[in-house]
Design a protein around this motif. Sequence first.
Motif, short mmCIF file in Angstrom:
data_model
loop_
_atom_site.label_atom_id
_atom_site.label_comp_id
_atom_site.label_asym_id
_atom_site.label_seq_id
_atom_site.Cartn_x
_atom_site.Cartn_y
_atom_site.Cartn_z
N GLU A 227 -4.79 14.74 -1.61
CA GLU A 227 -4.80 15.89 -2.52
C GLU A 227 -5.57 17.05 -1.90
N TYR A 228 -4.96 18.22 -1.90
CA TYR A 228 -5.56 19.41 -1.29
C TYR A 228 -6.55 20.11 -2.23
N ASP A 229 -6.24 20.13 -3.51
CA ASP A 229 -7.02 20.88 -4.49
C ASP A 229 -8.26 20.10 -4.94
N PRO A 230 -9.46 20.62 -4.69
CA PRO A 230 -10.68 19.88 -5.06
C PRO A 230 -10.82 19.63 -6.56
N ARG A 231 -10.32 20.56 -7.38
CA ARG A 231 -10.38 20.36 -8.83
C ARG A 231 -9.49 19.20 -9.26
N GLN A 232 -8.33 19.09 -8.61
CA GLN A 232 -7.42 18.00 -8.94
C GLN A 232 -8.00 16.66 -8.49
N VAL A 233 -8.77 16.67 -7.43
CA VAL A 233 -9.43 15.44 -6.98
C VAL A 233 -10.35 14.92 -8.09
N VAL A 234 -11.13 15.84 -8.69
CA VAL A 234 -12.04 15.46 -9.78
C VAL A 234 -11.25 14.95 -10.98
N ASP A 235 -10.18 15.68 -11.34
CA ASP A 235 -9.35 15.27 -12.49
C ASP A 235 -8.72 13.91 -12.25
N LEU A 236 -8.27 13.69 -11.02
CA LEU A 236 -7.61 12.43 -10.68
C LEU A 236 -8.55 11.25 -10.89
N GLN A 237 -9.79 11.41 -10.48
CA GLN A 237 -10.77 10.34 -10.65
C GLN A 237 -11.03 10.03 -12.12
N THR B 138 0.87 -1.17 0.00
CA THR B 138 0.00 0.00 0.00
C THR B 138 0.91 1.23 0.00
N VAL B 139 0.69 2.11 -0.96
CA VAL B 139 1.56 3.27 -1.16
C VAL B 139 0.82 4.56 -0.79
N LEU B 140 1.49 5.42 -0.05
CA LEU B 140 0.96 6.75 0.24
C LEU B 140 1.55 7.73 -0.76
N GLU B 141 0.70 8.52 -1.42
CA GLU B 141 1.16 9.54 -2.35
C GLU B 141 0.65 10.90 -1.89
N ILE B 142 1.56 11.87 -1.86
CA ILE B 142 1.22 13.22 -1.40
C ILE B 142 1.16 14.16 -2.60
N GLY C 55 -7.63 16.72 1.36
CA GLY C 55 -7.21 17.45 2.54
C GLY C 55 -5.77 17.89 2.45
N ASP C 56 -5.34 18.65 3.43
CA ASP C 56 -3.97 19.14 3.56
C ASP C 56 -3.14 18.04 4.24
#
Length: 322
Positions: free
Chosen positions: A74-84, A48-52, A100-101
């Motif tokens: 991931e802190y940025d909500p837009r990046q969360v959407v893009d990541l998915q 299991t890998v943690l990525e920041i 979150g931060d």
Amino acid sequence: MPSGVKRAARTGAQHGQLLTKLHGQHLLTDQKIINKIVDAAKVRPHHTVLEIGPGKGALTKELVKRAKKVIAIEYDPRQVVDLQKQIPREHMSKLKIVHGDFLKVDITAPDMKFDMVVSNCPYNISSGIVFKLLCHANLFTHAVLMFQKEFADRLVAQPGTEDWCRLAVNTQLLADTRHLMKVSRKCFSPPPKVESSVIMLTPKNAVPPGISLVEWEAFVTDVFPNKGKTLSRIFKTKSLLKNMVKNYALQCSLENTPIEADKIPAKVDSIIAAVMEQRVMAGDVEEGLEGDVVGEIRPRMLRLEQILWLLKEFNKRGIHFK
């Protein structure tokens, strides 16, 4: 959401680039470098890998191919959407996204268990990332992290070099550090103004015996901002002597022993003499010294074990740093 982030969000097509700069993150786009990073981390199907700061998921996509699970913070909500959107459907079940931060996320929670850390770190919180990970070094076996080259150079610095500083000393007290590769600014979007480097942190089993981390931090803070001065000058400055006297008096009060604060200068002199007699760790520090006397030694010349030895010599004489 911070007001600065909201303003960036209203810029439409430029949002992604502005927000990335705001958070100090540049998105890694070179697949060869991505593969090298994941190879260096030795990610296996049971890990299991943690990525920041996964951003748009360039590194994440490779991690979810090879790992059992990836926890991406991931802190940025837009990046969360893009990541998915970026992660292939067949791998989505292996990805846990935490919005979150990182500096505030509880990485000790039961559902956050991980084996290693692999990350292109947001450069503006580099120090915070390193020290938070080292404070929880028992949680993982190693971390493969990309930082701005200048910061990475300080993490892996050696005694006697200009980069040997408080950051290097504190990090290397708790972990072995190793430089893995340089990364050109051309491998990112948007390209940063500086080059980057990938390093590996491998936590040590334990803090050296007899050392308080709180006192260690205070001691190194007192010594290393003055790394261009000699030890004899550093420990005889009025502000530091005043602080040592205060801490000595507090220690005597706690131990219910007589306070002899006027003897502090003599105690410091005795430490200087003891170090000179011992040649700081049995004579093996003579390389690179600018004089034969310990008073001529500068902090940048001392190895980690010698700094530890010096702190213990102060403690033996009842002098503490807080």
